[in-house]
Design a protein around this motif. Structure first.
Motif: not given
Length: 368
Positions: A252, A309, A311, A316, A319, A330, A333-334
């Motif tokens: 991460s 990807a 959390l 949380t 990522i 990645i 998801l962000a």
């Protein structure tokens, strides 16, 4: 937890090459190749390589430990310079404290461990933060009630435009929450060469953060520096925030978003939008709230995944790459998290990592 190790991306063994995988040099483990890569271990080499890249009109990307970086799957076409200058020098020592210059390529947590072992106070709560010393002033790193800005006296940099070395005093660094002049002033990029710290000689650590207070209340230990460091490492380890190889959450970039800073109006609006009690703390003349809390209250649970990807299963705010994630996954998801938090709270989560090879920036940097 004496002796607990923290994973740090190693210095490349390849000093110069036309192409190198950047994924292997980042803690997130994603991204393509560099057009040209060079690892410099002294000031003169840094100056020479920067001048050469400028002469070739090659964009320069500065790399340290790679723990706060997302590289695009396509990689970057410019020159990646890994600043791996080692060494530290005690400049002044008195009965009250010490001034020590630490070069950019030293591992941050190794420096913290050294300070704690010598009973130099001021960085103990920042134990376990991955990366190298050079990134510390750029990000104004901080954790558990401490910020590095409070102990930095001077930062030595190389101006990438002029090729000259410069010294910045603490005030000239323009430190703010997780930011500095070096991060904000992109038109005049600087390579951090060394950082001078001013630490106090005392065997008493800072115990202000609630998790630390709870830990010491239960243990009954005195807040000696080593005890504070051990407690911080234990708390970070329980949240998978040490980037350890054996941890399934270990790939991460650490905290992916910074905790939002609110003015009085923002604080009032947040309180009006929830029936619970959101975590809000004074921060100077403003207020800080928890990005992790906002993410969870927007509907995301620990371990939530989109593709490879996900959390972190323990926190949380991180990522993670679950083994074979792409940079695109990645970022996707962000984006989803950032958009949903905005829709729910009208609070913009600011990404903490650097992003290379994306044009434009892949996430929102300003409120829509």
């Amino acid at each position: 937890m004496p002796g607990k190790s923290v994973k740090n991306v190693p210095m490349s063994t390849q000093t110069t090459g036309e192409s190198i995988s950047l994924a292997s040099l980042t803690s997130l483990g994603v991204g393509g190749h560099a057009g040209r890569f060079v690892c410099v271990t002294d000031r003169t080499s840094l100056q020479v390589e920067v001048r050469q890249a400028r002469a070739q009109n090659s964009r320069i990307y500065l790399l340290g430990g790679g723990s706060n970086l997302v590289v695009a799957d396509e990689g970057v076409n410019g020159t990646v310079v890994q600043v791996a200058i080692k060494g530290q020098t005690i400049l002044e020592e008195t009965a009250e404290g010490i001034r020590i210059r630490v070069n950019a390529g030293e591992v941050w947590d190794d420096f913290v461990a050294h300070a704690v072992n010598n009973q130099w106070a001021g960085v103990e709560c920042m134990s376990g933060i991955p990366g190298w010393v050079g990134a510390a002033p750029i990000q104004n790193i901080g954790a558990y009630g401490q910020e590095v800005a409070s102990v930095i006296e001077q930062v030595e940099v190389l101006d990438l435009n002029t090729g000259r070395f410069e010294n910045y005093s603490n005030s000239e660094c323009q430190f703010s929450y997780r930011s500095s002049a070096f991060k904000k002033n992109k038109a005049t990029p600087k390579a951090v060469v060394s950082v001078t710290f001013k630490l106090k000689k005392k065997n008493e650590g800072l115990v202000q953060y609630r998790d630390l207070q709870a830990d010491f209340a239960s243990s009954g230990q005195a807040p000696e520096l080593q005890h504070v460091r051990d407690a911080v490492l234990r708390i970070r380890g329980n949240k998978s925030m040490l980037l350890e190889d054996k941890d399934p959450n270990g790939q991460s970039a650490g905290s992916f978003f910074t905790n939002p800073i609110l003015d009085e109006e923002g604080r009032t609006q947040l309180l009006q939008k929830t029936e619970g009690a959101p975590p809000i703390y004074p921060y100077g003349d403003r207020y800080k709230t928890s990005a992790a809390w906002l993410i969870e209250q927007a509907g995301f649970e620990k371990g939530f995944a989109l593709g490879a990807a996900a959390l972190s299963s323990k926190h949380t705010l991180a990522i993670t790459n679950q083994g074979n994630a792409s940079s695109a996954e990645i970022v996707h998801l962000a984006k989803v998290i950032q958009a949903k938090v905005w829709d729910r709270w009208q609070i913009l989560l600011i990404p903490e990592p650097q992003f290379w090879g994306f044009d434009p920036h892949p996430l929102m940097e300003q409120a829509p």
